[in-house]
Each structure stands twice: as structure tokens, then as C-alpha cells.
Design a protein around this motif. Structure first.
Motif, PDB file in Angstrom:
ATOM      1  N   ASN A  56      -2.334  10.603 -12.861  1.00 37.96           N
ATOM      2  CA  ASN A  56      -3.084   9.963 -11.715  1.00 37.96           C
ATOM      3  C   ASN A  56      -1.966   9.169 -11.328  1.00 37.96           C
ATOM      4  N   PHE A  57      -2.022   9.320  -9.899  1.00 36.50           N
ATOM      5  CA  PHE A  57      -0.819   8.954  -8.773  1.00 36.50           C
ATOM      6  C   PHE A  57      -1.787   8.909  -7.742  1.00 36.50           C
ATOM      7  N   TRP A  58      -0.876   8.550  -6.514  1.00 40.72           N
ATOM      8  CA  TRP A  58      -0.760   8.421  -5.326  1.00 40.72           C
ATOM      9  C   TRP A  58       0.205   8.813  -4.067  1.00 40.72           C
ATOM     10  N   ILE A  59       0.461   9.221  -3.634  1.00 44.31           N
ATOM     11  CA  ILE A  59       1.921  10.051  -3.334  1.00 44.31           C
ATOM     12  C   ILE A  59       1.472   9.088  -1.544  1.00 44.31           C
ATOM     13  N   THR A  60       2.254   9.157  -0.673  1.00 40.67           N
ATOM     14  CA  THR A  60       2.571   9.298   1.136  1.00 40.67           C
ATOM     15  C   THR A  60       3.639  10.814   1.454  1.00 40.67           C
ATOM     16  N   ASP A  61       3.109  11.186   2.445  1.00 42.41           N
ATOM     17  CA  ASP A  61       3.800  11.900   3.236  1.00 42.41           C
ATOM     18  C   ASP A  61       3.583  11.788   4.373  1.00 42.41           C
ATOM     19  N   PHE A  62       4.290  12.591   5.955  1.00 45.13           N
ATOM     20  CA  PHE A  62       4.193  12.493   7.104  1.00 45.13           C
ATOM     21  C   PHE A  62       5.459  13.730   7.217  1.00 45.13           C
TER      22      PHE A  62
END
Length: 377
Positions: free
Chosen positions: A131-137
Motif C-alpha cells: 500500500n503506497f503513494w507515488i508521484t511522477d511527471f
């Protein structure tokens, strides 16, 4: 031109900071902890994240436990790998989003595969291993912040890159208090899991001739969250943001002028926190006490000490890392500088600290990212 002015402003600020803080004689911090010291005896192993032609520059780090640490970043090459996992024995490539057995599986997510392949992960935060959050661009067309578990990412929020939203740092107290710090530090976004809603916190700073860059976000509870930016230091009390210091205020340092507080950290029960930049110092968490000089150093080339991140597991186990290969440990009484890293000059950016383990990421100009594991002997 804009970037040149920004860099000039940073150089001036950091130069002023060095002359302001490191010339002062050491004095006691506002609150002097009485703690037992711990050993400075650490052994380090360094891994490169370069795979064939893939440089894999590192930008984010999260440690759930000493045997589950994930570093994320961007790849440079034909075979993109943007995450690596430490399993207690070594460093392994991984793909995010992922199944519980860490096999790549984007078919069950709502990430367009062609966009995901061209993107860069900026940060990651785990609540459990699944269970996790990620950020990308990708720096051109989109940014994404997403959370989920096992097979499927949910709460997937996509923006056009041109909307000016670029999540740079991620910090969470629990699943109901997840904070995303924007790159230009004009706003902090908070996810509230209980009602599945986003809240945008708009922030203001004194006028500056260069961009207000975000450096660090950290906290000790949902009612005590700090952000460090080029424009100042702010604290969230659970309902609103307060300015601890900004460029319009008097010096935080014992000298007449103060520079940029790039990172900070405090144990939950302490009244004072560590502040870092071109110095290592302490101040009260509410900003009422001045920064007190404690330690500085030099790079291998003779340049100034530059500490970009501070983290710890306890009052007597705190690490500081930064440019020029600077890595420093505080054991409750004294500092130790690990000269072997200054000789290499590898820039360090992120830290995760446990009682007997420390994890560090950085980037080398011609050899991609590095991942360092330290263990107390």
C-alpha cells in the motif's frame, strides 16, 4: 535568464550563510538533550543504480523497515527502471506500480503505458509493503499522484504539466494525512482518506528575484508538519500554516544575517530541532529560539560545507548528508565526519535512518544514481 538569476541568488544566500553562522564560536543549543551516546562505528556499502545504458538518477527514498527500502527516480536510457528495492541483503530493480511479488503489471492500472514509460518518479511513500503513494511527471505533458495497493492504483490524479503542478516531495503521518509539496512551493496539497478529498493549502512568501524552490517536508505528527523552501520555513498545526522564518524576518542565526534552512528534523518529544544548510544547528520548533551553530566542514575540493538533508531515529542517532560527499553522524554528544565519502565527492540528497541502519541516495554526474547502506557494527 530566470534560472541564472535564481542560481546567483542561491550562491549569494549560501555565501552569506557560511560567513554568518560558521564564524561564530560553538554555543549550546536552546535545549540541550541529556542522552546516552551511541557508537560512531558504522560500515557502509555503496551500490550504483546504473544498468547498462540506463543511468537511473535517484530522487526519492522511503524506508518502511531496515529490510524494505525503496528508492525512486528517473531513467536515462532505452530500458527504463525507475525504482530499486533493498531487501535486507542487496539492491534489486523493481517496477511501480507492482504486484505483491514485484512483477511488473501495469495492465490493471489506469496509467497509460506510453505515458508511464516516459515519466520520472519523484517520490514514494509506503504504509505497508502493498500500500503506497507515488508521484511522477515527464517534464512535458503530465504529472500524476496516485495511491493504491497490490494490483490496482486508485485515487489517480492527473494534471497537465502546464498547469504548474509538479509534486516534488511527499510526507504522510497516516492515510488520512498525506501531503504533497509542489516544486515551486506556492502550495501544499493534502489528501484526506476518510472523505476521499483533496485540500489545497496556498502559501505566501516575501517577494524574491528568483523561484521559490521546495527543499524538504517532514513532521512529527499530523499537527506538526514543516516545509523548507528557498523563501522560508513554515509549520502546519493541523488547521493552518504559520511562518517560522522567512527572508523578511530578522536573523535566526547568532550573527547578523541568515541564509536558507534547507532541511530539518526533530524527535517527537523534543522542543528543539536540527536545521541544516551550510551549517548544522539547532533551534526551537516554534521558531522562538535562534539557530545555534554546532558543526561545519569542508568538501574534498576545499569548498564550503553543504548539508541538504537531516534525519534521525532518536536524539542520539542523527545523520546529516549533502553535496560534496558530506556525511556526518551525531551520537548525542559528538559529531563524526565520514571522510571516505568526501574524498569521492558524491552529492547526497535523501536519508532514512533506523537505530542500526541508515540509507542514503545521491547522483553522480557520469554514473547515474548511488544507493548507500550503512550498518552499525
Amino acid at each position: 535568464m530566470k534560472h541564472a538569476v535564481y542560481l546567483l541568488g542561491m550562491v549569494i544566500s549560501l555565501a552569506v550563510l557560511l560567513s554568518a553562522c560558521t564564524d561564530d564560536p560553538p554555543t549550546d543549543p536552546p535545549v540541550v538533550p541529556v542522552v546516552d551516546t551511541t557508537s560512531h562505528d558504522w560500515v557502509f556499502t555503496t551500490y550504483t543504480t546504473r544498468l547498462e545504458n540506463n543511468s537511473n538518477w535517484m530522487s526519492g527514498l522511503f524506508a518502511l523497515s531496515p529490510d524494505f527500502v525503496v528508492a525512486v527516480g528517473r531513467s536515462v536510457g532505452p530500458s527504463p527502471v525507475r525504482a530499486f528495492r533493498w531487501d535486507g541483503m542487496g539492491l534489486l530493480p523493481m517496477t511501480l506500480p507492482y504486484r505483491l511479488d514485484f512483477r511488473a503489471d501495469t495492465s490493471t492500472t489506469n496509467f497509460p503505458p506510453e505515458a508511464y514509460r516516459s515519466s520520472s518518479l519523484t517520490d514514494v511513500w509506503f504504509f505497508r509493503r502493498d500500500n503506497f503513494w507515488i508521484t511522477d511527471f515527464d517534464g512535458a505533458t503530465h504529472v500524476t499522484i496516485a495511491g493504491g495497493d497490490r494490483d490496482t492504483m486508485v485515487y489517480n490524479i492527473r494534471y497537465s504539466f502546464y498547469e504548474g503542478f509538479q509534486p516534488e516531495r511527499l510526507w504522510a503521518y497516516d492515510s488520512s494525512n498525506v501531503f504533497f509539496l509542489n516544486d515551486d512551493a506556492d502550495a501544499v496539497y493534502q489528501w484526506r482518506h476518510r472523505d476521499r478529498s483533496w485540500e489545497r493549502h496556498d502559501l505566501s512568501y516575501p517577494s524574491m528575484p528568483f523561484d521559490n524552490r521546495a527543499f524538504d517536508i517532514w513532521g512529527t505528527s499530523q499537527n506538526s508538519v514543516f516545509i523548507h523552501t528557498n523563501g522560508g520555513l513554515k509549520r502546519y498545526d493541523g488547521s493552518q500554516w504559520h511562518t517560522v522564518w522567512d527572508r523578511s524576518m530578522p536573523s535566526l542565526c547568532d550573527s547578523a544575517t541568515f541564509g536558507v534552512p534547507i532541511s530539518g528534523w526533530a524527535a517527537a518529544d523534543e522542543d528543539s530541532m536540527w536545521i541544516t544548510g551550510l551549517y548544522i544547528g539547532r533551534m526551537r520548533k516554534d521558531g522562538t529560539g535562534k539557530v545555534t551553530y554546532r558543526h561545519s566542514g569542508k568538501t574534498a575540493s576545499g569548498g564550503s560545507f553543504d548539508c541538504r538533508i537531516v534525519r534521525g531515529s532518536a536524539k542520539n542517532n542523527v545523520f546529516f548528508a549533502g553535496l560534496g560527499g558530506n556525511l556526518v553522524h551525531f551520537n548525542g554528544r559528538t559529531f563524526r565526519v565520514f571522510e571516505e565519502f568526501r574524498d569521492l565527492g558524491t552529492p547526497f540528497y535523501r536519508l532514512a535512518v533506523f537505530d542500526n541502519d541508515v540509507f542514503i541516495i545521491g547522483n553522480q554526474n557520469f554514473n547515474g544514481g548511488v544507493f548507500v547502506h550503512g550498518h552499525r557494527r
